[in-house]
Design a protein around this motif. Structure first.
Motif, PDB file in Angstrom:
ATOM      1  N   THR A 132      42.181  42.713   4.656  1.00 59.25           N
ATOM      2  CA  THR A 132      41.364  41.583   4.678  1.00 59.25           C
ATOM      3  C   THR A 132      40.121  41.867   4.072  1.00 59.25           C
ATOM      4  O   THR A 132      39.638  43.166   4.042  1.00 59.25           O
ATOM      5  CB  THR A 132      41.230  40.928   6.052  1.00 59.25           C
ATOM      6  OG1 THR A 132      40.355  41.610   6.669  1.00 59.25           O
ATOM      7  CG2 THR A 132      42.680  40.701   6.960  1.00 59.25           C
ATOM      8  N   LEU A 133      39.363  40.976   3.861  1.00 56.76           N
ATOM      9  CA  LEU A 133      37.920  41.190   3.537  1.00 56.76           C
ATOM     10  C   LEU A 133      37.186  39.863   3.445  1.00 56.76           C
ATOM     11  O   LEU A 133      37.635  38.970   3.159  1.00 56.76           O
ATOM     12  CB  LEU A 133      37.854  41.517   1.875  1.00 56.76           C
ATOM     13  CG  LEU A 133      36.383  41.836   1.286  1.00 56.76           C
ATOM     14  CD1 LEU A 133      35.801  42.967   2.256  1.00 56.76           C
ATOM     15  CD2 LEU A 133      36.603  42.051  -0.103  1.00 56.76           C
ATOM     16  N   VAL A 134      35.962  39.914   4.281  1.00 57.02           N
ATOM     17  CA  VAL A 134      35.030  38.966   4.486  1.00 57.02           C
ATOM     18  C   VAL A 134      33.776  39.555   4.109  1.00 57.02           C
ATOM     19  O   VAL A 134      33.535  40.511   4.743  1.00 57.02           O
ATOM     20  CB  VAL A 134      35.222  38.111   5.816  1.00 57.02           C
ATOM     21  CG1 VAL A 134      34.749  39.178   6.878  1.00 57.02           C
ATOM     22  CG2 VAL A 134      34.464  36.775   5.773  1.00 57.02           C
ATOM     23  N   ALA A 135      32.941  38.812   3.452  1.00 52.66           N
ATOM     24  CA  ALA A 135      31.489  39.227   2.945  1.00 52.66           C
ATOM     25  C   ALA A 135      30.660  38.314   2.877  1.00 52.66           C
ATOM     26  O   ALA A 135      30.896  37.179   2.488  1.00 52.66           O
ATOM     27  CB  ALA A 135      31.759  40.026   1.596  1.00 52.66           C
ATOM     28  N   ALA A 136      29.395  38.668   3.176  1.00 56.52           N
ATOM     29  CA  ALA A 136      28.259  37.686   3.221  1.00 56.52           C
ATOM     30  C   ALA A 136      26.942  38.323   2.359  1.00 56.52           C
ATOM     31  O   ALA A 136      26.793  39.620   2.892  1.00 56.52           O
ATOM     32  CB  ALA A 136      27.807  37.112   4.435  1.00 56.52           C
ATOM     33  N   TRP A 137      26.447  37.663   1.592  1.00 58.98           N
ATOM     34  CA  TRP A 137      25.220  37.969   0.825  1.00 58.98           C
ATOM     35  C   TRP A 137      24.177  36.982   1.321  1.00 58.98           C
ATOM     36  O   TRP A 137      24.304  35.803   1.059  1.00 58.98           O
ATOM     37  CB  TRP A 137      25.432  37.819  -0.677  1.00 58.98           C
ATOM     38  CG  TRP A 137      26.431  38.961  -1.337  1.00 58.98           C
ATOM     39  CD1 TRP A 137      26.008  40.128  -1.746  1.00 58.98           C
ATOM     40  CD2 TRP A 137      27.909  38.598  -1.400  1.00 58.98           C
ATOM     41  NE1 TRP A 137      27.149  40.585  -2.199  1.00 58.98           N
ATOM     42  CE2 TRP A 137      28.236  40.020  -1.817  1.00 58.98           C
ATOM     43  CE3 TRP A 137      28.716  37.524  -0.911  1.00 58.98           C
ATOM     44  CZ2 TRP A 137      29.637  40.117  -2.261  1.00 58.98           C
ATOM     45  CZ3 TRP A 137      30.089  37.743  -1.054  1.00 58.98           C
ATOM     46  CH2 TRP A 137      30.640  39.157  -1.725  1.00 58.98           C
ATOM     47  N   LEU A 138      23.184  37.506   1.976  1.00 56.38           N
ATOM     48  CA  LEU A 138      22.098  36.788   2.413  1.00 56.38           C
ATOM     49  C   LEU A 138      20.791  37.322   1.521  1.00 56.38           C
ATOM     50  O   LEU A 138      20.362  38.316   1.252  1.00 56.38           O
ATOM     51  CB  LEU A 138      21.667  37.044   3.787  1.00 56.38           C
ATOM     52  CG  LEU A 138      22.412  36.340   4.962  1.00 56.38           C
ATOM     53  CD1 LEU A 138      23.618  37.254   5.016  1.00 56.38           C
ATOM     54  CD2 LEU A 138      21.866  36.465   6.413  1.00 56.38           C
ATOM     55  N   ALA A 139      20.084  36.113   0.893  1.00 61.01           N
ATOM     56  CA  ALA A 139      18.816  36.368   0.193  1.00 61.01           C
ATOM     57  C   ALA A 139      17.641  35.301   0.401  1.00 61.01           C
ATOM     58  O   ALA A 139      18.229  34.203   0.822  1.00 61.01           O
ATOM     59  CB  ALA A 139      19.441  36.144  -1.214  1.00 61.01           C
ATOM     60  N   TYR A 140      16.540  35.766   0.424  1.00 57.08           N
ATOM     61  CA  TYR A 140      15.384  34.892   0.529  1.00 57.08           C
ATOM     62  C   TYR A 140      15.081  34.412  -0.734  1.00 57.08           C
ATOM     63  O   TYR A 140      14.778  34.813  -1.693  1.00 57.08           O
ATOM     64  CB  TYR A 140      14.068  35.947   1.173  1.00 57.08           C
ATOM     65  CG  TYR A 140      13.059  35.350   1.515  1.00 57.08           C
ATOM     66  CD1 TYR A 140      12.491  34.534   2.503  1.00 57.08           C
ATOM     67  CD2 TYR A 140      12.007  34.880   0.306  1.00 57.08           C
ATOM     68  CE1 TYR A 140      11.502  33.875   2.826  1.00 57.08           C
ATOM     69  CE2 TYR A 140      10.998  34.121   0.205  1.00 57.08           C
ATOM     70  CZ  TYR A 140      10.548  33.576   1.656  1.00 57.08           C
ATOM     71  OH  TYR A 140       9.313  32.677   2.086  1.00 57.08           O
ATOM     72  N   LEU A 147      22.745  31.786   2.168  1.00 56.23           N
ATOM     73  CA  LEU A 147      24.081  32.545   2.512  1.00 56.23           C
ATOM     74  C   LEU A 147      24.808  32.263   1.564  1.00 56.23           C
ATOM     75  O   LEU A 147      25.443  30.871   1.274  1.00 56.23           O
ATOM     76  CB  LEU A 147      24.360  32.114   3.935  1.00 56.23           C
ATOM     77  CG  LEU A 147      25.916  32.835   4.311  1.00 56.23           C
ATOM     78  CD1 LEU A 147      26.065  34.403   4.292  1.00 56.23           C
ATOM     79  CD2 LEU A 147      26.406  32.024   5.604  1.00 56.23           C
ATOM     80  N   ARG A 148      25.591  33.257   0.984  1.00 57.22           N
ATOM     81  CA  ARG A 148      26.692  32.808  -0.009  1.00 57.22           C
ATOM     82  C   ARG A 148      27.741  33.998   0.654  1.00 57.22           C
ATOM     83  O   ARG A 148      27.478  35.267   0.950  1.00 57.22           O
ATOM     84  CB  ARG A 148      26.424  33.384  -1.214  1.00 57.22           C
ATOM     85  CG  ARG A 148      25.762  32.137  -2.062  1.00 57.22           C
ATOM     86  CD  ARG A 148      25.306  32.678  -3.433  1.00 57.22           C
ATOM     87  NE  ARG A 148      23.998  33.644  -3.594  1.00 57.22           N
ATOM     88  CZ  ARG A 148      23.658  33.972  -4.574  1.00 57.22           C
ATOM     89  NH1 ARG A 148      23.893  33.455  -5.815  1.00 57.22           N
ATOM     90  NH2 ARG A 148      22.833  35.012  -4.680  1.00 57.22           N
ATOM     91  N   TRP A 149      29.128  33.507   0.801  1.00 57.68           N
ATOM     92  CA  TRP A 149      30.242  34.271   1.507  1.00 57.68           C
ATOM     93  C   TRP A 149      31.494  34.229   0.589  1.00 57.68           C
ATOM     94  O   TRP A 149      31.709  33.413  -0.015  1.00 57.68           O
ATOM     95  CB  TRP A 149      30.231  33.992   2.881  1.00 57.68           C
ATOM     96  CG  TRP A 149      30.506  32.324   2.872  1.00 57.68           C
ATOM     97  CD1 TRP A 149      29.865  31.387   3.142  1.00 57.68           C
ATOM     98  CD2 TRP A 149      32.029  31.775   2.995  1.00 57.68           C
ATOM     99  NE1 TRP A 149      30.635  30.197   3.161  1.00 57.68           N
ATOM    100  CE2 TRP A 149      31.760  30.531   3.162  1.00 57.68           C
ATOM    101  CE3 TRP A 149      33.251  32.519   2.937  1.00 57.68           C
ATOM    102  CZ2 TRP A 149      33.003  29.839   3.402  1.00 57.68           C
ATOM    103  CZ3 TRP A 149      34.360  31.745   2.995  1.00 57.68           C
ATOM    104  CH2 TRP A 149      34.240  30.309   3.179  1.00 57.68           C
ATOM    105  N   MET A 150      32.327  35.090   0.806  1.00 56.01           N
ATOM    106  CA  MET A 150      33.762  35.095   0.592  1.00 56.01           C
ATOM    107  C   MET A 150      34.722  35.524   1.483  1.00 56.01           C
ATOM    108  O   MET A 150      34.268  36.462   2.517  1.00 56.01           O
ATOM    109  CB  MET A 150      33.915  35.828  -0.688  1.00 56.01           C
ATOM    110  CG  MET A 150      33.779  37.490  -0.626  1.00 56.01           C
ATOM    111  SD  MET A 150      34.936  38.526  -1.525  1.00 56.01           S
ATOM    112  CE  MET A 150      36.247  37.885  -0.578  1.00 56.01           C
ATOM    113  N   GLY A 151      35.829  35.062   1.631  1.00 54.70           N
ATOM    114  CA  GLY A 151      36.950  35.729   2.447  1.00 54.70           C
ATOM    115  C   GLY A 151      38.308  35.664   1.948  1.00 54.70           C
ATOM    116  O   GLY A 151      38.641  34.705   1.215  1.00 54.70           O
ATOM    117  N   TYR A 152      38.888  36.504   2.198  1.00 53.87           N
ATOM    118  CA  TYR A 152      40.642  36.737   1.880  1.00 53.87           C
ATOM    119  C   TYR A 152      41.127  37.321   3.160  1.00 53.87           C
ATOM    120  O   TYR A 152      40.790  38.435   3.446  1.00 53.87           O
ATOM    121  CB  TYR A 152      40.481  37.661   0.650  1.00 53.87           C
ATOM    122  CG  TYR A 152      41.625  37.323  -0.120  1.00 53.87           C
ATOM    123  CD1 TYR A 152      41.722  36.753  -1.218  1.00 53.87           C
ATOM    124  CD2 TYR A 152      42.909  38.029   0.257  1.00 53.87           C
ATOM    125  CE1 TYR A 152      43.151  36.674  -1.984  1.00 53.87           C
ATOM    126  CE2 TYR A 152      44.148  37.930  -0.298  1.00 53.87           C
ATOM    127  CZ  TYR A 152      44.018  37.044  -1.603  1.00 53.87           C
ATOM    128  OH  TYR A 152      45.301  36.967  -2.269  1.00 53.87           O
TER     129      TYR A 152
END
Length: 317
Positions: A132-140, A147-152
């Motif tokens: 699996t893969l779940v990822a999150a990118w957090l940026a000010y 928050l931008r995210w993806m999941g598989y």
């Protein structure tokens, strides 16, 4: 595998932002062994996690290597999290292009490692490696955190809004309990990603928020504890209604877990998040918490990986 607690500040003229990120991963509490020729081998943790700073923010990811199919699923999960780019993967085409950059190299490396054992080599070439893969990118951005995210697959992502007296589940992936009640499609170096299995989104976080990334077992635990604590819903849809339907009938593992959570008194959500946050301070504390929950029948006996990111603004008055 552990990533130590990491606290840091991003300061602007106004406001001041603090985020704290912690993550840990452990092998299943009741581990098992298997025969490998004349040797007895204990199963290894197939989960992987990553926490990394990126410009104006951070990247977090969890990958759960499937232990029941394929070969070298742990190393494949490691490859997925370590290769993640510092900018979000927003679509299945981008995901496929990103994977093109390392799939062939992974196949070549592990095909060579397995050549001395023909049966393992054949299985690897035939089935590949699953994760699996779940990822999150957090940026000010402009006084807020985006928050931008993806999941598989079925590793989970949850966002809790902590601006009120009790936290509220604002966003969750997978979005339904039914998605957790069936076998997910997984990423494999030998297959193209499926468009229907890729999910992504973005949101501006509340001033006080907790972002959770987790492998399926402990993620399911937290989601079911959250739903079990809610009053009986008046609406006819959504997660609370799905939860009550599971409690009311069905013999799937998820339905049995839902009934166990509904029957077990527990902490309120604020205290539950605090307990999980606290146990991430050491491997021993995390392992102890996981084993305790597993012994109570509230958490599946599986590798457990958990990342918690607390975001807090102190806005000037």
């Amino acid at each position: 595998m552990a990533i130590r607690a990491d606290s840091f500040l991003i300061r602007r003229a106004s406001p001041m932002l603090t985020w704290t990120a912690q993550g840990r991963s452990i092998v299943k509490p009741r581990n098992d062994s298997y025969a490998d020729g004349d040797a007895l081998r204990w199963r290894q943790n197939e989960d992987r996690l990553r926490l990394a700073r990126i410009p104006d923010g951070l990247l977090a990811a969890v990958s759960d290597g499937a232990g029941g199919a394929g070969l070298f699923c742990g190393p494949w999960a490691e490859t997925l999290v370590t290769r993640l780019p510092k900018t979000p993967i927003a679509g299945v085409k981008t995901l496929s292009q990103w994977m093109d950059g390392f799939c062939l190299g992974f196949r070549s490396e592990y095909a060579a490692l397995s050549k001395l054992t023909p049966a393992r080599h054949s299985k690897f070439i035939r089935e590949g490696s699953f994760a699996t893969l779940v990822a999150a990118w957090l940026a000010y951005r402009q006084g807020r955190v985006l928050l931008r995210w993806m999941g598989y697959g079925d590793s989970q992502m949850m966002v809790f809004d902590r601006t009120g007296r009790q936290p509220v589940l604002a966003v969750n992936y997978p979005a339904t309990l039914s998605a957790l009640d069936r076998a997910p499609f997984l990423l494999n170096w030998k297959d193209l990603p499926r468009d229907g299995s890729f999910h992504a989104g973005e949101m501006v976080l509340p001033d006080r928020a907790t972002v959770v990334l987790a492998s399926d077992g402990i993620g399911q635990y937290l989601l079911l504890r959250t739903l079990a604590a809610l009053p009986r819903p008046a609406a006819t849809g959504g997660l609370p209604v799905e939860f009550l339907r599971l409690v009311g009938g069905g013999e799937s593992k998820l339905a049995q877990a839902a009934r166990a959570h509904r029957a077990a008194p527990g902490l309120d959500l604020l205290a539950e998040l605090a307990a999980l946050r606290d146990c991430l301070k050491s491997d021993q504390a995390f392992a102890g918490r996981v084993r305790s929950l597993c012994d109570k029948g509230l958490l599946a006996n599986d590798d457990c990986t958990l990342i918690m990111i607390d975001v807090d603004f102190a806005r000037s008055r």
